[in-house]
Design a protein around this motif. Structure first.
Motif, PDB file in Angstrom:
ATOM      1  N   ARG A 199      -4.005   5.436   5.141  1.00  0.00           N
ATOM      2  CA  ARG A 199      -3.140   3.880   4.588  1.00  0.00           C
ATOM      3  C   ARG A 199      -3.042   2.325   5.179  1.00  0.00           C
ATOM      4  NH1 ARG A 199       0.412   4.932  -0.787  1.00  0.00           N
ATOM      5  NH2 ARG A 199       0.083   7.211  -1.485  1.00  0.00           N
ATOM      6  N   ILE A 247      -6.204   7.491   2.039  1.00  0.00           N
ATOM      7  CA  ILE A 247      -6.844   6.594   1.188  1.00  0.00           C
ATOM      8  C   ILE A 247      -8.672   6.510   1.106  1.00  0.00           C
ATOM      9  CG2 ILE A 247      -5.403   4.807   0.703  1.00  0.00           C
ATOM     10  CD1 ILE A 247      -7.543   3.002   3.061  1.00  0.00           C
ATOM     11  N   GLU A 251       0.060   8.304  -6.136  1.00  0.00           N
ATOM     12  CA  GLU A 251      -1.491   9.547  -6.209  1.00  0.00           C
ATOM     13  C   GLU A 251      -2.058   9.615  -7.037  1.00  0.00           C
ATOM     14  OE1 GLU A 251      -1.406  13.100  -4.269  1.00  0.00           O
ATOM     15  OE2 GLU A 251       0.622  12.962  -3.668  1.00  0.00           O
ATOM     16  N   ALA A 309       1.155  -1.344   0.108  1.00  0.00           N
ATOM     17  CA  ALA A 309       0.164   0.272   0.038  1.00  0.00           C
ATOM     18  C   ALA A 309       0.699   1.205   0.245  1.00  0.00           C
ATOM     19  CB  ALA A 309      -1.031   0.196   1.328  1.00  0.00           C
ATOM     20  N   ASP A 310       2.009   1.124   0.586  1.00  0.00           N
ATOM     21  CA  ASP A 310       2.842   2.515   1.061  1.00  0.00           C
ATOM     22  C   ASP A 310       3.716   3.010  -0.559  1.00  0.00           C
ATOM     23  OD1 ASP A 310       2.189   3.193   3.450  1.00  0.00           O
ATOM     24  OD2 ASP A 310       4.163   2.079   4.564  1.00  0.00           O
ATOM     25  N   VAL A 361      -6.122   5.962  -3.637  1.00  0.00           N
ATOM     26  CA  VAL A 361      -5.022   7.092  -3.009  1.00  0.00           C
ATOM     27  C   VAL A 361      -4.496   8.642  -3.691  1.00  0.00           C
ATOM     28  CG1 VAL A 361      -2.200   6.403  -2.385  1.00  0.00           C
ATOM     29  CG2 VAL A 361      -3.963   4.611  -2.603  1.00  0.00           C
TER      30      VAL A 361
END
Length: 207
Positions: A173, A159, A141, A136-137, A154
């Motif tokens: 996130r 999120i 964007e 996820a990190d 994102v």
């Protein structure tokens, strides 16, 4: 009658009255009675267009013999569904997209090649959406991930839960690996500088 022409970040096309901010084109997908047929594309060139362009008259939606107008909440949704900017009505966005694609791949980008690559990465022959996993990190964007069975956009603020009417307030996130809806080639384009136009609900002050 609400037409079945609203595209979700999960790839489905639904009959939803909420208005979108961008239009899309995949060819003629509708029947003479303005219902959607079985096909979800007639061309690999899935493009994202503005709602109006120059002095062209307002279109009759799903007119006989003309392409099916599809609609998205914003450009990030269109990207998640597998579209790219139109080279005519969104020429500057298309050039920015092509430049980012060239940087991402190391080769000069041409529309047919990009479309063929995107097609493999966005949809299967049975019309199901191609999804992939990522940390996820690591997501840029403008990407969409699936979190708790709901699409989320994102941004730098976190999120944002998606709905056809707009985005909810940003959440933190998640940690670890998540399911990503935005096609892998598009993720690479976002990482190399392309910035999609987002709905105001994702860019305004947090509630």
């Amino acid at each position: 009658m609400t037409l079945q022409n609203r595209v979700l970040p999960t790839g489905e096309i639904r009959a939803i009255p909420a208005r979108g901010t961008f239009m899309g084109n995949r060819g003629i997908l509708h029947n003479d009675d303005k219902t959607l047929g079985a096909s979800r594309w007639k061309t690999k060139g899935w493009v994202t267009c503005v709602l109006s362009f120059k002095d062209r008259p307002k279109r009759e939606l799903m007119a006989e013999g003309r392409y099916t107008e599809l609609f998205f909440l914003d450009e990030a949704v269109a990207l998640a569904a597998g579209h790219r900017p139109c080279s005519e009505c969104r020429h500057d966005a298309y050039l920015a997209w092509r430049e980012a694609w060239t940087k991402a791949t190391g080769t000069r980008a041409f529309a047919p090649d990009m479309d063929a690559c995107l097609h493999k990465a966005r949809v299967r022959r049975d019309r199901s959406q191609v999804r992939h996993a990522a940390v996820a990190d690591s997501l840029p964007e403008g990407a969409f991930l699936l979190w708790r069975d709901r699409p989320h956009l994102v941004t730098a603020r976190g999120i944002h839960p998606y709905s056809p009417e707009g985005y909810g307030a940003p959440l933190t996130r998640p940690e670890g690996t998540v399911t990503v809806l935005t096609p892998e080639p598009t993720i690479a384009v976002l990482r190399h500088g392309f910035r999609p136009e987002l709905h105001q609900s994702a860019t305004g002050p947090a509630s």
